[in-house]
Design a protein around this motif. Structure first.
Motif, short mmCIF file in Angstrom:
data_model
loop_
_atom_site.label_atom_id
_atom_site.label_comp_id
_atom_site.label_asym_id
_atom_site.label_seq_id
_atom_site.Cartn_x
_atom_site.Cartn_y
_atom_site.Cartn_z
N MET A 98 -2.15 51.76 30.37
CA MET A 98 -1.41 52.05 29.14
C MET A 98 -1.60 50.92 28.14
O MET A 98 -2.03 49.81 28.49
CB MET A 98 0.07 52.25 29.45
CG MET A 98 0.72 51.08 30.10
SD MET A 98 2.33 51.50 30.75
CE MET A 98 3.21 49.99 30.40
N GLN A 99 -1.27 51.20 26.89
CA GLN A 99 -1.67 50.33 25.79
C GLN A 99 -1.17 48.89 25.93
O GLN A 99 -1.95 47.94 25.81
CB GLN A 99 -1.20 50.90 24.46
CG GLN A 99 -1.65 50.08 23.26
CD GLN A 99 -0.93 50.47 21.98
OE1 GLN A 99 0.22 50.89 22.01
NE2 GLN A 99 -1.60 50.33 20.86
N GLN A 103 -3.37 45.41 26.34
CA GLN A 103 -3.37 44.31 25.39
C GLN A 103 -2.95 42.99 26.01
O GLN A 103 -3.50 41.93 25.68
CB GLN A 103 -2.43 44.63 24.22
CG GLN A 103 -2.91 45.78 23.35
CD GLN A 103 -1.88 46.19 22.32
OE1 GLN A 103 -0.68 45.98 22.50
NE2 GLN A 103 -2.33 46.77 21.23
N ALA A 104 -1.99 43.03 26.92
CA ALA A 104 -1.35 41.79 27.37
C ALA A 104 -1.87 41.25 28.70
O ALA A 104 -1.92 40.03 28.88
CB ALA A 104 0.16 41.99 27.46
N VAL A 244 4.60 43.90 24.22
CA VAL A 244 3.85 44.26 23.02
C VAL A 244 3.44 43.02 22.21
O VAL A 244 2.46 43.05 21.48
CB VAL A 244 4.66 45.24 22.14
CG1 VAL A 244 5.79 44.54 21.43
CG2 VAL A 244 3.76 45.96 21.14
N TRP A 245 4.18 41.93 22.36
CA TRP A 245 3.89 40.73 21.57
C TRP A 245 2.80 39.88 22.20
O TRP A 245 2.20 39.05 21.52
CB TRP A 245 5.16 39.90 21.39
CG TRP A 245 6.32 40.71 20.89
CD1 TRP A 245 7.44 41.05 21.59
CD2 TRP A 245 6.45 41.32 19.59
NE1 TRP A 245 8.27 41.84 20.82
CE2 TRP A 245 7.69 42.01 19.59
CE3 TRP A 245 5.67 41.35 18.45
CZ2 TRP A 245 8.14 42.72 18.48
CZ3 TRP A 245 6.11 42.05 17.34
CH2 TRP A 245 7.33 42.73 17.36
N LEU A 286 -3.85 42.14 38.66
CA LEU A 286 -2.91 42.63 37.65
C LEU A 286 -1.52 42.05 37.85
O LEU A 286 -0.83 41.69 36.90
CB LEU A 286 -2.85 44.17 37.69
CG LEU A 286 -4.10 44.90 37.16
CD1 LEU A 286 -4.08 46.36 37.60
CD2 LEU A 286 -4.16 44.80 35.65
N ARG A 287 -1.10 41.96 39.09
CA ARG A 287 0.21 41.40 39.40
C ARG A 287 0.26 39.92 39.02
O ARG A 287 1.24 39.45 38.43
CB ARG A 287 0.50 41.60 40.89
CG ARG A 287 1.93 41.29 41.29
CD ARG A 287 2.24 41.83 42.69
NE ARG A 287 1.21 41.45 43.65
CZ ARG A 287 0.37 42.31 44.24
NH1 ARG A 287 0.42 43.59 43.96
NH2 ARG A 287 -0.53 41.89 45.11
#
Length: 292
Positions: A98-99, A103-104, A244-245, A286-287
């Motif tokens: 997911m987006q 991004q993060a 998101v930041w 990822l974790r």
């Protein structure tokens, strides 16, 4: 003996509902799918399909064989993974993400994977969680990064294995010069939210209703960076996850919500593939890449 490729087509038809959708998913022409399923029907010796308008639907024997097809595909995957564990290969790991996770945490996770195994190929597509989880079951992907919002729960499917990556705080986001103290101050404002049918939209609307009002959702936008732009410019208010930041300073004023809600980010894989070395490695990365 049934051919596994044709059983895969039957499984896809049971999931997607139309020959055209199966053809698109498997990169065949609709005529090829139709021809191969006709051969499968001949092998089965019973009617697997019946007309349904301009398309077809599965008969009772068709649904039965589709269920067996799913188990056959799981056994095939398990066998391949057992062989891979004995003799490592360079089979790619296909991820739907997911987006905000893309991004993060995607880049640092891929760096961890590359450092541990430079030969492991990771292929990534950005998809909403709902679509990614569906395509995981359809075998388009090996791993999905998805989310679950507080107070709601996605269905736990027996064929999927889930692991939590981390918890992501959610806050009220308003323009930098705005000064509300809580949701109830924003009953007359324009809101930006994700499209109807998403877990994020359902949760956000529920928060507004719990505060005593129906939100004026003037902007329906899936892209959270676009939501940030609208909020920062004072055109809307919204509820945004901290992820998101990324590493950047927030472009909006953030207000804590009662009970400090968080969304849960998790990875999901097919249970039959969960022990595959590449999937184990990517999940671990990822974790580890999750902030905090």
């Amino acid at each position: 003996m049934f051919e596994l490729r044709r059983l895969r087509m039957l499984h896809e038809l049971a999931l997607r509902g139309t020959l055209a959708a199966v053809a698109d998913a498997l990169a065949y022409s609709p005529s090829t799918i139709s021809q191969q399923l006709a051969l499968l029907e001949r092998e089965a010796g019973v009617a697997l399909f019946e007309p349904d308008g301009r398309g077809v639907r599965l008969t009772a024997p068709g649904r039965l064989l589709a269920a067996h097809a799913e188990r056959a595909l799981e056994l095939d995957e398990t066998a391949r993974i057992d062989l891979e564990r004995l003799q490592p290969t360079s089979v790619p790991v296909r991820i739907a993400v997911m987006q905000t996770a893309a991004q993060a945490i995607l880049a640092p996770a891929l760096s961890l994977v590359a450092a541990a195994d430079p030969d492991l190929r990771v292929e990534v597509a950005e998809l909403p969680p709902e679509e990614g989880l569906f395509e995981l079951s359809a075998r388009r992907f090996d791993l999905v990064v998805a989310e679950q919002y507080p107070g709601s729960a996605r269905a736990h499917r027996a064929d999927l294995d889930r692991e939590v990556i981390g918890l992501d705080p959610i806050r009220l986001a308003v323009a930098p010069d705005d000064a509300p103290t809580g949701l109830s101050d924003l009953r007359d404002r324009a809101w930006v939210m994700e499209p109807r049918g998403t877990a994020a939209r359902g949760w956000a609307v529920d928060q507004c209703r719990a505060a005593g009002f129906e939100p004026d959702v003037r902007f329906e936008i899936a892209d959270l960076t676009a939501q940030v732009s609208l909020i920062a410019a004072g055109h809307a208010v919204g509820l945004l996850p901290d992820l998101v930041w990324g590493d950047a300073a927030p472009r909006a004023r953030l207000v804590d919500l009662p009970s400090a809600p968080t969304r849960e980010l998790f990875t999901a894989s097919r249970r039959s593939a969960a022990r595959r070395p590449g999937i184990v490695q990517v999940r671990d990365a990822l974790r580890r890449a999750f902030p905090g």
